[in-house]
Design a protein around this motif. Structure first.
Motif, PDB file in Angstrom:
ATOM      1  N   ASP A   1       0.815  -1.219   0.000  1.00  0.00           N
ATOM      2  CA  ASP A   1       0.000   0.000   0.000  1.00  0.00           C
ATOM      3  C   ASP A   1       0.848   1.269   0.000  1.00  0.00           C
ATOM      4  O   ASP A   1       0.624   2.193   0.788  1.00  0.00           O
ATOM      5  CB  ASP A   1      -0.957   0.010   1.200  1.00  0.00           C
ATOM      6  CG  ASP A   1      -2.039  -1.047   1.091  1.00  0.00           C
ATOM      7  OD1 ASP A   1      -2.323  -1.469  -0.044  1.00  0.00           O
ATOM      8  OD2 ASP A   1      -2.582  -1.449   2.130  1.00  0.00           O
TER       9      ASP A   1
ATOM     10  N   ASP B   1      -3.378   3.032   3.765  1.00  0.00           N
ATOM     11  CA  ASP B   1      -3.048   2.634   2.392  1.00  0.00           C
ATOM     12  C   ASP B   1      -2.941   3.823   1.446  1.00  0.00           C
ATOM     13  O   ASP B   1      -2.820   3.636   0.230  1.00  0.00           O
ATOM     14  CB  ASP B   1      -4.077   1.633   1.855  1.00  0.00           C
ATOM     15  CG  ASP B   1      -5.453   2.254   1.657  1.00  0.00           C
ATOM     16  OD1 ASP B   1      -5.657   3.403   2.106  1.00  0.00           O
ATOM     17  OD2 ASP B   1      -6.314   1.600   1.056  1.00  0.00           O
TER      18      ASP B   1
ATOM     19  N   LYS C   1      -5.064   5.637   0.221  1.00  0.00           N
ATOM     20  CA  LYS C   1      -6.121   5.690  -0.791  1.00  0.00           C
ATOM     21  C   LYS C   1      -7.522   5.761  -0.186  1.00  0.00           C
ATOM     22  O   LYS C   1      -8.354   6.559  -0.588  1.00  0.00           O
ATOM     23  CB  LYS C   1      -6.052   4.447  -1.692  1.00  0.00           C
ATOM     24  CG  LYS C   1      -4.770   4.321  -2.509  1.00  0.00           C
ATOM     25  CD  LYS C   1      -4.707   5.319  -3.645  1.00  0.00           C
ATOM     26  CE  LYS C   1      -3.480   5.081  -4.515  1.00  0.00           C
ATOM     27  NZ  LYS C   1      -3.398   6.039  -5.631  1.00  0.00           N
TER      28      LYS C   1
END
Length: 271
Positions: free
Chosen positions: A136, A263, A265
């Motif tokens: 990640d 991560d 995101k």
């Protein structure tokens, strides 16, 4: 349910020749998670998450902040930021999360390409080895104990020949450290976890959905819900008026409370 203290664990393993940690047993592993919520600030936040192993090749990892247990005094009363659940199988994991009232789940292969250093050292009374992996968009270092043959780990970490006692990112933003190991025979949290409300979506689509929302939140309808059940609803009128501008500023402030997800995101809205 017996709690195993670190200084007694090696004695039990020696006494029972390793049978104690047979994979026929189920275990709960409590991790203390220190992390940096805001990228530009050095302040750390602490939460507690628990790993439950389910037989040989399945586990569930979830936030323990709202669960009643003997560690409640450690946790205090706070709104959790790490509001996700990871269920690992033999080769894949499922990530359960939510954003703007969308409860989603995506399924991906476990990453297990660890680089293991065979040198041993001591950590909290265990003989541990070091392993590294990129996951990640972060570089991670793990300390694992081969004498405790649990291959599932916290978050999405898996595949090491021993329980992960600590895993931390090289950038210093995240650290998962085991503080308690428990053998249990009662029902697992996985039996009460309501997977039916989650919609299966590709991870890339979730990332796009979040990215588009954050570009112009005031032009969308949204609902924020905190850990106490308090909610805030906003409906876009269709006009980019003062209400629209105020909502964009408000959501910007909410987003900035936690702009450094593990991560990089899957963002959350914390209010």
């Amino acid at each position: 349910m017996a709690h195993l203290k670190f200084n007694n664990l090696l004695f039990f393993i020696f006494l029972f020749g390793g049978i104690f940690f047979g994979f026929s047993q189920n275990y709960q592993v409590l991790y203390k998670v220190n992390f940096r919520p805001k990228k530009e600030k050095a302040d750390l936040k602490t939460e507690y998450m628990r790993l439950e192993t389910l037989g040989k090749s399945k586990s569930i990892f979830y936030n323990f902040i709202n669960k009643k247990d003997s560690v409640n005094s450690l946790k205090g009363d706070q709104t959790p930021y790490l509001r996700f659940t990871v269920i690992q199988g033999d080769k894949n994991y499922k990530y359960y999360g939510n954003f703007n009232d969308l409860y989603f789940v995506f399924n991906e292969p476990l990453k297990v390409d660890w680089k293991i250093n065979n040198k041993t050292s001591d950590f909290n009374g265990y003989k541990v080895q070091e392993a590294k992996i990129e996951l990640d968009e972060r570089k991670w270092i793990a300390l694992f104990a081969p004498e405790v043959p649990i291959t599932s780990g916290p978050y999405k970490f898996s595949g090491l020949p021993g329980l992960i006692l600590k895993v931390y990112s090289e950038d210093g933003d995240y650290s998962f450290e085991m503080i308690e190991l428990t053998k249990y025979t009662s029902e697992s949290y996985i039996n009460s976890f309501q997977t039916s409300r989650f919609v299966a979506i590709k991870k890339k689509k979730i990332e796009t959905f979040i990215s588009n929302f954050l570009k112009d939140p005031g032009a969308q309808n949204f609902k924020l819900v905190n850990s106490y059940g308090d909610s805030f609803d906003y409906n876009f009128s269709g006009n980019r008026d003062n209400s629209y501008k105020d909502m964009n500023e408000y959501v910007k402030g909410v987003f900035e409370k936690y702009d450094n997800p593990v991560d990089n995101k899957i963002y959350l809205l914390i209010f």
